[in-house]
Scaffold this motif. Sequence first.
Motif, PDB file in Angstrom:
ATOM      1  N   TYR A  25       0.821  -1.205   0.000  1.00  0.00           N
ATOM      2  CA  TYR A  25       0.000   0.000   0.000  1.00  0.00           C
ATOM      3  C   TYR A  25       0.857   1.258   0.000  1.00  0.00           C
ATOM      4  O   TYR A  25       1.982   1.265   0.516  1.00  0.00           O
ATOM      5  CB  TYR A  25      -0.900   0.047   1.231  1.00  0.00           C
ATOM      6  CG  TYR A  25      -2.018  -0.961   1.239  1.00  0.00           C
ATOM      7  CD1 TYR A  25      -3.252  -0.676   0.659  1.00  0.00           C
ATOM      8  CD2 TYR A  25      -1.843  -2.210   1.841  1.00  0.00           C
ATOM      9  CE1 TYR A  25      -4.290  -1.601   0.679  1.00  0.00           C
ATOM     10  CE2 TYR A  25      -2.870  -3.148   1.867  1.00  0.00           C
ATOM     11  CZ  TYR A  25      -4.086  -2.831   1.283  1.00  0.00           C
ATOM     12  OH  TYR A  25      -5.105  -3.754   1.308  1.00  0.00           O
TER      13      TYR A  25
ATOM     14  N   ASP B 121      -2.623   6.839   0.008  1.00  0.00           N
ATOM     15  CA  ASP B 121      -3.934   6.338  -0.389  1.00  0.00           C
ATOM     16  C   ASP B 121      -4.800   6.053   0.837  1.00  0.00           C
ATOM     17  O   ASP B 121      -5.994   6.377   0.866  1.00  0.00           O
ATOM     18  CB  ASP B 121      -3.793   5.064  -1.223  1.00  0.00           C
ATOM     19  CG  ASP B 121      -3.153   5.309  -2.577  1.00  0.00           C
ATOM     20  OD1 ASP B 121      -3.258   6.448  -3.085  1.00  0.00           O
ATOM     21  OD2 ASP B 121      -2.551   4.365  -3.125  1.00  0.00           O
ATOM     22  N   ILE B 122      -4.194   5.451   1.839  1.00  0.00           N
ATOM     23  CA  ILE B 122      -4.949   5.111   3.057  1.00  0.00           C
ATOM     24  C   ILE B 122      -5.387   6.376   3.785  1.00  0.00           C
ATOM     25  O   ILE B 122      -6.564   6.515   4.175  1.00  0.00           O
ATOM     26  CB  ILE B 122      -4.099   4.220   3.982  1.00  0.00           C
ATOM     27  CG1 ILE B 122      -3.783   2.886   3.287  1.00  0.00           C
ATOM     28  CG2 ILE B 122      -4.807   3.988   5.309  1.00  0.00           C
ATOM     29  CD1 ILE B 122      -2.820   2.012   4.055  1.00  0.00           C
TER      30      ILE B 122
ATOM     31  N   TYR C 147      -8.131   8.135   1.792  1.00  0.00           N
ATOM     32  CA  TYR C 147      -9.407   7.423   1.811  1.00  0.00           C
ATOM     33  C   TYR C 147     -10.146   7.669   3.133  1.00  0.00           C
ATOM     34  O   TYR C 147     -11.351   7.963   3.144  1.00  0.00           O
ATOM     35  CB  TYR C 147      -9.183   5.919   1.614  1.00  0.00           C
ATOM     36  CG  TYR C 147     -10.453   5.152   1.379  1.00  0.00           C
ATOM     37  CD1 TYR C 147     -10.886   4.893   0.089  1.00  0.00           C
ATOM     38  CD2 TYR C 147     -11.233   4.692   2.441  1.00  0.00           C
ATOM     39  CE1 TYR C 147     -12.069   4.208  -0.153  1.00  0.00           C
ATOM     40  CE2 TYR C 147     -12.414   4.003   2.224  1.00  0.00           C
ATOM     41  CZ  TYR C 147     -12.823   3.766   0.929  1.00  0.00           C
ATOM     42  OH  TYR C 147     -14.008   3.099   0.696  1.00  0.00           O
ATOM     43  N   VAL C 148      -9.420   7.543   4.219  1.00  0.00           N
ATOM     44  CA  VAL C 148     -10.029   7.740   5.539  1.00  0.00           C
ATOM     45  C   VAL C 148     -10.537   9.177   5.694  1.00  0.00           C
ATOM     46  O   VAL C 148     -11.599   9.422   6.285  1.00  0.00           O
ATOM     47  CB  VAL C 148      -9.017   7.376   6.646  1.00  0.00           C
ATOM     48  CG1 VAL C 148      -9.502   7.800   8.018  1.00  0.00           C
ATOM     49  CG2 VAL C 148      -8.732   5.878   6.630  1.00  0.00           C
TER      50      VAL C 148
ATOM     51  N   ARG D  91     -13.610   9.748   2.826  1.00  0.00           N
ATOM     52  CA  ARG D  91     -14.828   8.948   3.006  1.00  0.00           C
ATOM     53  C   ARG D  91     -15.397   9.039   4.422  1.00  0.00           C
ATOM     54  O   ARG D  91     -16.605   8.865   4.602  1.00  0.00           O
ATOM     55  CB  ARG D  91     -14.533   7.480   2.680  1.00  0.00           C
ATOM     56  CG  ARG D  91     -14.131   7.238   1.236  1.00  0.00           C
ATOM     57  CD  ARG D  91     -15.242   7.588   0.259  1.00  0.00           C
ATOM     58  NE  ARG D  91     -14.851   7.306  -1.115  1.00  0.00           N
ATOM     59  CZ  ARG D  91     -15.127   6.175  -1.751  1.00  0.00           C
ATOM     60  NH1 ARG D  91     -15.792   5.212  -1.121  1.00  0.00           N
ATOM     61  NH2 ARG D  91     -14.740   6.005  -3.002  1.00  0.00           N
TER      62      ARG D  91
ATOM     63  N   ALA E 165     -10.680   1.053   4.065  1.00  0.00           N
ATOM     64  CA  ALA E 165      -9.565   1.575   3.264  1.00  0.00           C
ATOM     65  C   ALA E 165      -8.680   0.443   2.766  1.00  0.00           C
ATOM     66  O   ALA E 165      -8.241   0.434   1.602  1.00  0.00           O
ATOM     67  CB  ALA E 165      -8.750   2.568   4.090  1.00  0.00           C
TER      68      ALA E 165
ATOM     69  N   CYS F 295      -8.447   0.486  -1.191  1.00  0.00           N
ATOM     70  CA  CYS F 295      -7.271   1.166  -1.747  1.00  0.00           C
ATOM     71  C   CYS F 295      -6.477   0.219  -2.639  1.00  0.00           C
ATOM     72  O   CYS F 295      -6.410  -0.994  -2.388  1.00  0.00           O
ATOM     73  CB  CYS F 295      -6.361   1.675  -0.622  1.00  0.00           C
ATOM     74  SG  CYS F 295      -7.040   3.087   0.282  1.00  0.00           S
TER      75      CYS F 295
END
Length: 414
Positions: free
Chosen positions: A352, A356-357, A360-361, A364, A405, A409
């Motif tokens: 990962y 991105d993580i 996303y958190v 979203r 995530a 992701c």
Amino acid sequence: MFRMLTKASVTLGSRAAGWVRTMGSQQLLVPPPEALSKPLSVPKRLLLGPGPSDLAPRVLAAGSLRMIGHMQKEMFQIMEEIKQGIQYVFQTRNPLSLVVSGSGHCAMETALFNLLEPGDSFLVGTNGIWGMRAAEMAERIGARVHQMIKQPGEHYTLQEVEEGLAQHKPVLLFLTHGESSTGVLQPLDGFGELCHRYQCLLLVDSVASLGGAPIYMDQQGIDVMYSGSQKVLNAPPGVSLISFNDKAKRKVYSRKTKPVSFYTDITYLAKLWGCEGKTRVIHHTMPVTSLYCLRESLALIAEQGLENSWRRHREATAHLHKRLQELGLKLFVKDPEIRLPTITTVFVPAGYDWRDIVSYVLNRFSIEISGGLGPTEEKVLRIGLLGGNATTENVDRLAEALREALQRCPKNKL
């Protein structure tokens, strides 16, 4: 006389006309920004990064109170209450306890600029970014800097520090109690006594730990300590707390040279904050509304009780560790005994991209967490449970966001 007045009037009139013509001959090159014609908009988020943290409602309300002069008796009363609050959260009786008008970096410079002179030997525990920063600041002063470099995630033992004290004979040792870049909680018992055996002062950075982990400035023999407003205290960033004991004060007041910074000269700040008798001397314009907020944040932690705050952070973070491990995530600090109970570091899972993580958190779930810093950059995620945010409910909310995530992701399968 009348002729003289008439002549003076004509002269002033012609000058005023000239000023008007001069003003009128110039044109504004920059128009009013269109963006500033729109209402200020701030997103609603849960701040679970390494700081700043969400403001408690009472602290937020304090920031909207009316302005008063920073050298008025009412402001002095607020400052006195803040000083008492600092003595409580630091667990010190030091009269020289006050607020620096700047973030934790400013408090770090205040400590180093006042304690070190060119040529002084300075021993630095460098096991994360804050030791690195302290070393750089001291080098700019002209001190002789000796770094005890440790791998991120590790801490210092009494034996290791004693070897450094014996070899370099420093006037000052720097240790970070809560290393927010690595998630390490540095044990402090015995280090003050050890330093004093070698005629060395102990300086401790407690920005990321104060209020969330036990620390006893006087009992642990800490000579100078500082912290910040924006983490466990749940106050706005921009002011910091600092305290000097009598030994450290003597070092400052017996300097051969003036501190390199006028703004952070503790001899002036002590007079501004009423630490040198009743007479106060103006030094700079203080951030009045930030002090309102800090006063309320200190009141809140005093009402809650330090031991209750320490327990709540310990329990919430234990729950966080459990939920993270259930997701298959690996904690960065191997030794459970030295994991910082306010900021947790967890390895970025293989394949990962941490960005991105985090994105996303945030996008979203409206939850802020962070990537690594300094020596942990690209390696870890950093999760903060700071002050009022240290609850099992927030942990569960974040755990579900991370679960999704990790499912959604992109993952590099190579």
